[in-house]
Design an enzyme around this catalytic site. Sequence first.
Site, PDB file in Angstrom:
ATOM      1  CE  LYS A 204      -3.174   2.287   3.119  1.00  0.00           C
ATOM      2  NZ  LYS A 204      -4.221   2.068   4.103  1.00  0.00           N
TER       3      LYS A 204
HETATM    4  C1  R5P Z   1      -2.728   4.436   6.854  1.00  0.00           C
HETATM    5  O1  R5P Z   1      -1.838   3.742   7.117  1.00  0.00           O
HETATM    6  C2  R5P Z   1      -4.012   4.440   7.501  1.00  0.00           C
HETATM    7  O2  R5P Z   1      -3.986   3.468   8.406  1.00  0.00           O
HETATM    8  C3  R5P Z   1      -5.168   4.311   6.533  1.00  0.00           C
HETATM    9  O3  R5P Z   1      -5.616   3.000   6.449  1.00  0.00           O
HETATM   10  C4  R5P Z   1      -4.803   4.741   5.168  1.00  0.00           C
HETATM   11  O4  R5P Z   1      -4.105   5.941   5.212  1.00  0.00           O
HETATM   12  C5  R5P Z   1      -5.981   4.828   4.238  1.00  0.00           C
HETATM   13  O5  R5P Z   1      -6.839   5.786   4.668  1.00  0.00           O
HETATM   14  P1  R5P Z   1      -6.937   7.202   3.957  1.00  0.00           P
HETATM   15  O6  R5P Z   1      -7.548   6.948   2.619  1.00  0.00           O
HETATM   16  O7  R5P Z   1      -7.809   8.003   4.852  1.00  0.00           O
HETATM   17  O8  R5P Z   1      -5.549   7.765   3.808  1.00  0.00           O
END
Ligand code: R5P
Length: 292
Positions: A204
Amino acid sequence: MADLDGIIANKDKDYGIGVPVANQNFFLKGSDNLDWGMKNRLSRIFNPETGRAVMLAFDHGYIMGPTSGLERLDLSIVPLIPYADSIMCTRGALRAVVPAAMDKGICLRYSAGSTMLTELNNECTIDINDAIRMNVSTMAVMVSIGGTYEAKTIENLVRTADMGYKYGIPSMGVTAVGTQMARDARYFALAARVCAENGANIVKTYYTEDDFAKVINACPVPIVIAGGKKLEEKAALELCYKAINEGAAGVDMGRNVFQSANPVAMIQAVNAVVHKNFTPDQGFEMFNDLSK
Ligand code: R5P
């Protein structure tokens, strides 16, 4: 009871003589040589029909407490689950709020240890037995490349991948962004590649306006992007569209969904961009129609 008739009267059996057994190529990049359990769990994160994933992230509370839009997970998040392929959350939220009868993949936030009030990424990992008990589909570990806790977070990923390969549960490396790090393709290509080389089955990371395809191509396993801070709905759909069309295998999106003016409409629009190749304009039109 054993069916002896079936053995004796075997002239009607169909052995498919002359029909070659088809080879099964797994649909995800870099995943062909994984074990069956790994592939089965990856198929709960990525839709086998499109090869793409809409992950609903709501793990923010583990470092930020009651984040805007996540004050009542039962009210804000549970209604969104039907529109996602999988959910990304902590074990606390999973057990307390998520209905056990739901049939979506689970990306478990598998590392934790500090909050935004101190220094992030000084983390440990959860016991693998708990991941098994909760039947999770992948385990997400923060990896802080270039940060104070680089070695510790890479070790967390390595140990998670060791356990993941033992029990057939994929690992996801989550590229953390230090405050002093440039959020460019050069950095994310390095961070994503380090995650994959150290055993992550999914990475990710963040979308980069320039050279995102280089981040994708330099990473041998599927990449999903985080959404980041809340944008206007149209801009968030453009982000999804560009990321997918430049090679991302999915989105792991939180704030741009649950902080939207209409989260139920927004996640459906995101889903259409990811899985149905909707353009940002079409997605935004869908968002507006569903919001009426
Ligand atoms: C990142 O590590 C956080 O834990 C979230 O899961 C991630 O950032 C995704 O969320 P957002 O789209 O709000 O950035």
